[in-house]
Scaffold this motif. Structure first.
Motif, mmCIF file in Angstrom:
data_model
loop_
_atom_site.group_PDB
_atom_site.id
_atom_site.type_symbol
_atom_site.label_atom_id
_atom_site.label_comp_id
_atom_site.label_asym_id
_atom_site.label_seq_id
_atom_site.Cartn_x
_atom_site.Cartn_y
_atom_site.Cartn_z
ATOM 1 N N GLN A 168 0.834 -1.211 0.000
ATOM 2 C CA GLN A 168 0.000 0.000 0.000
ATOM 3 C C GLN A 168 0.864 1.254 0.000
ATOM 4 O O GLN A 168 0.544 2.242 -0.658
ATOM 5 C CB GLN A 168 -0.914 0.006 1.242
ATOM 6 N N GLU A 169 1.955 1.190 0.740
ATOM 7 C CA GLU A 169 2.797 2.378 0.909
ATOM 8 C C GLU A 169 3.601 2.706 -0.348
ATOM 9 O O GLU A 169 3.742 3.882 -0.714
ATOM 10 C CB GLU A 169 3.748 2.129 2.096
ATOM 11 N N HIS A 170 4.128 1.680 -0.998
ATOM 12 C CA HIS A 170 5.138 1.933 -2.030
ATOM 13 C C HIS A 170 4.634 1.989 -3.465
ATOM 14 O O HIS A 170 5.403 2.314 -4.369
ATOM 15 C CB HIS A 170 6.241 0.886 -1.923
ATOM 16 N N TYR A 171 3.382 1.635 -3.693
ATOM 17 C CA TYR A 171 2.896 1.647 -5.077
ATOM 18 C C TYR A 171 1.652 2.519 -5.217
ATOM 19 O O TYR A 171 0.584 2.017 -5.590
ATOM 20 C CB TYR A 171 2.611 0.217 -5.549
ATOM 21 N N PRO A 172 1.799 3.823 -4.954
ATOM 22 C CA PRO A 172 0.616 4.693 -5.081
ATOM 23 C C PRO A 172 -0.003 4.655 -6.471
ATOM 24 O O PRO A 172 -1.211 4.855 -6.613
ATOM 25 C CB PRO A 172 1.163 6.089 -4.742
ATOM 26 N N SER A 173 0.780 4.373 -7.501
ATOM 27 C CA SER A 173 0.225 4.350 -8.864
ATOM 28 C C SER A 173 -0.763 3.206 -9.055
ATOM 29 O O SER A 173 -1.534 3.201 -10.011
ATOM 30 C CB SER A 173 1.357 4.229 -9.893
ATOM 31 N N GLN A 174 -0.746 2.233 -8.168
ATOM 32 C CA GLN A 174 -1.602 1.058 -8.343
ATOM 33 C C GLN A 174 -2.838 1.064 -7.449
ATOM 34 O O GLN A 174 -3.725 0.220 -7.598
ATOM 35 C CB GLN A 174 -0.790 -0.219 -8.032
ATOM 36 N N ARG A 175 -2.882 2.023 -6.517
ATOM 37 C CA ARG A 175 -3.945 1.976 -5.506
ATOM 38 C C ARG A 175 -5.345 2.069 -6.094
ATOM 39 O O ARG A 175 -6.301 1.605 -5.494
ATOM 40 C CB ARG A 175 -3.744 3.117 -4.497
ATOM 41 N N SER A 176 -5.465 2.690 -7.261
ATOM 42 C CA SER A 176 -6.805 2.870 -7.847
ATOM 43 C C SER A 176 -7.317 1.596 -8.518
ATOM 44 O O SER A 176 -8.484 1.519 -8.886
ATOM 45 C CB SER A 176 -6.769 4.007 -8.864
ATOM 46 N N LYS A 177 -6.468 0.613 -8.678
ATOM 47 C CA LYS A 177 -6.924 -0.619 -9.332
ATOM 48 C C LYS A 177 -7.864 -1.379 -8.396
ATOM 49 O O LYS A 177 -7.592 -1.502 -7.194
ATOM 50 C CB LYS A 177 -5.720 -1.484 -9.707
ATOM 51 N N PRO A 178 -8.963 -1.898 -8.946
ATOM 52 C CA PRO A 178 -9.996 -2.469 -8.066
ATOM 53 C C PRO A 178 -9.537 -3.684 -7.265
ATOM 54 O O PRO A 178 -10.093 -3.975 -6.207
ATOM 55 C CB PRO A 178 -11.122 -2.838 -9.039
ATOM 56 N N TRP A 179 -8.531 -4.369 -7.738
ATOM 57 C CA TRP A 179 -8.076 -5.589 -7.047
ATOM 58 C C TRP A 179 -6.929 -5.324 -6.084
ATOM 59 O O TRP A 179 -6.519 -6.220 -5.343
ATOM 60 C CB TRP A 179 -7.635 -6.639 -8.074
ATOM 61 N N TYR A 180 -6.417 -4.082 -6.111
ATOM 62 C CA TYR A 180 -5.202 -3.801 -5.350
ATOM 63 C C TYR A 180 -5.581 -3.366 -3.946
ATOM 64 O O TYR A 180 -5.647 -2.179 -3.630
ATOM 65 C CB TYR A 180 -4.397 -2.696 -6.054
ATOM 66 N N ASP A 181 -5.883 -4.326 -3.082
ATOM 67 C CA ASP A 181 -6.257 -3.935 -1.724
ATOM 68 C C ASP A 181 -5.853 -5.005 -0.699
ATOM 69 O O ASP A 181 -5.455 -6.122 -1.045
ATOM 70 C CB ASP A 181 -7.751 -3.593 -1.615
ATOM 71 N N ARG A 182 -5.967 -4.591 0.529
ATOM 72 C CA ARG A 182 -5.554 -5.411 1.653
ATOM 73 C C ARG A 182 -6.259 -6.775 1.679
ATOM 74 O O ARG A 182 -5.641 -7.805 1.912
ATOM 75 C CB ARG A 182 -5.873 -4.617 2.932
ATOM 76 N N GLU A 183 -7.558 -6.757 1.398
ATOM 77 C CA GLU A 183 -8.313 -8.012 1.453
ATOM 78 C C GLU A 183 -7.799 -9.025 0.441
ATOM 79 O O GLU A 183 -7.725 -10.219 0.713
ATOM 80 C CB GLU A 183 -9.794 -7.741 1.209
ATOM 81 N N ALA A 184 -7.486 -8.535 -0.769
ATOM 82 C CA ALA A 184 -7.016 -9.449 -1.813
ATOM 83 C C ALA A 184 -5.687 -10.084 -1.409
ATOM 84 O O ALA A 184 -5.502 -11.309 -1.514
ATOM 85 C CB ALA A 184 -6.866 -8.708 -3.134
ATOM 86 N N PHE A 185 -4.762 -9.257 -0.933
ATOM 87 C CA PHE A 185 -3.426 -9.779 -0.624
ATOM 88 C C PHE A 185 -3.436 -10.674 0.616
ATOM 89 O O PHE A 185 -2.857 -11.768 0.619
ATOM 90 C CB PHE A 185 -2.444 -8.622 -0.432
ATOM 91 N N LEU A 186 -4.116 -10.178 1.653
ATOM 92 C CA LEU A 186 -4.131 -10.968 2.880
ATOM 93 C C LEU A 186 -5.041 -12.202 2.728
ATOM 94 O O LEU A 186 -4.775 -13.255 3.304
ATOM 95 C CB LEU A 186 -4.611 -10.080 4.045
ATOM 96 N N GLY A 187 -6.091 -12.058 1.929
ATOM 97 C CA GLY A 187 -7.005 -13.181 1.709
ATOM 98 C C GLY A 187 -6.315 -14.352 1.023
ATOM 99 O O GLY A 187 -6.457 -15.503 1.442
ATOM 100 N N LEU A 188 -5.567 -14.046 -0.027
ATOM 101 C CA LEU A 188 -4.861 -15.141 -0.706
ATOM 102 C C LEU A 188 -3.811 -15.749 0.222
ATOM 103 O O LEU A 188 -3.645 -16.972 0.273
ATOM 104 C CB LEU A 188 -4.213 -14.637 -2.001
#
Ligand SMILES: [Zn+2]
Length: 215
Positions: A168-188
């Motif tokens: 979340q901290e290092h890729y601000p250019s990707q934050r707007s992508k619908p899949w780029y979130d905490r739930e997706a990463f921690l869920g997998l």
């Protein structure tokens, strides 16, 4: 289930088609490895994003994901989504990396990944790294290409949390992508953890692995 131990790992190579692939696919494993082995050499090769804000993001992110490592990062300028048309450049880059390091372990994309850039790079890796253990990471995506991996690196809960925070901290250019979130990463990571009797894990596909049952 026994955990195969790997005390001799001193050099790692990490290959990716795009900035953020390594952090998403193997960030927790890189954190685990580098935290446990100060000074470990990590050579990272990213084929696209060079000369843009994405390169800056990637360099700062990899520094954070590889604390204390002897980190060497190369970010090239191949156009995103066009790796098959730039096959020779990609192959030359992988061969150049091979000429600079003889890694004990590789992180690389998976040859059945639905993204053509990921798949293309995956197919180049064994042409240059002929006698190396390659862990092929997975990247959740719209195409729906997750499969059943065979190798797991359990992640301590604080490492899994740190991975998500750093993404979340290092890729601000990707934050707007619908899949780029905490739930997706921690869920997998949680699902892969269930599959290996851990809280969290990263999982990898491995094409080939030799054992040493004498030692
Ligand atoms: Zn990618």
């Amino acid at each position: 289930m026994i955990g195969l131990r790997s005390p001799g790992i001193a050099r790692v190579a990490a290959l990716a088609a795009h900035c953020d692939d390594l952090a998403i696919g193997a960030g927790g494993s890189l954190l685990t490895l580098c935290t446990a082995r100060p000074g470990i050499r990590v050579d990272a090769l990213v084929l696209s994003g060079g000369g843009t804000e994405r390169e800056d993001e990637e360099r700062a992110a990899l520094e954070a994901f590889c604390p204390g490592a002897d980190l060497r990062v190369t970010v090239l300028k191949l156009p995103d989504g066009r790796l098959p048309a730039h096959w020779d450049e990609a192959k030359a880059a992988v061969e150049e990396l091979r000429s600079r390091t003889d890694p004990d372990l590789l992180f690389a994309p998976w040859s059945k990944d639905a993204h053509q850039d990921h798949r293309g790079l995956a197919k180049l890796v064994p042409t240059a790294f002929r006698n190396h253990l390659a862990l092929s990471y997975e990247i959740v995506k719209w195409d729906g290409d997750l499969a059943a991996p065979s190798v797991y690196q359990p992640l301590a809960p604080d490492i899994a949390e740190a991975k998500v925070s750093l993404l979340q901290e290092h890729y601000p250019s990707q934050r707007s992508k619908p899949w780029y979130d905490r739930e997706a990463f921690l869920g997998l990571a949680r699902i892969r953890g269930i599959e290996c009797h851990a809280r969290y894990a990263e999982a990898f596909h491995v094409n080939k692995l030799t054992l040493d049952l004498e030692n």
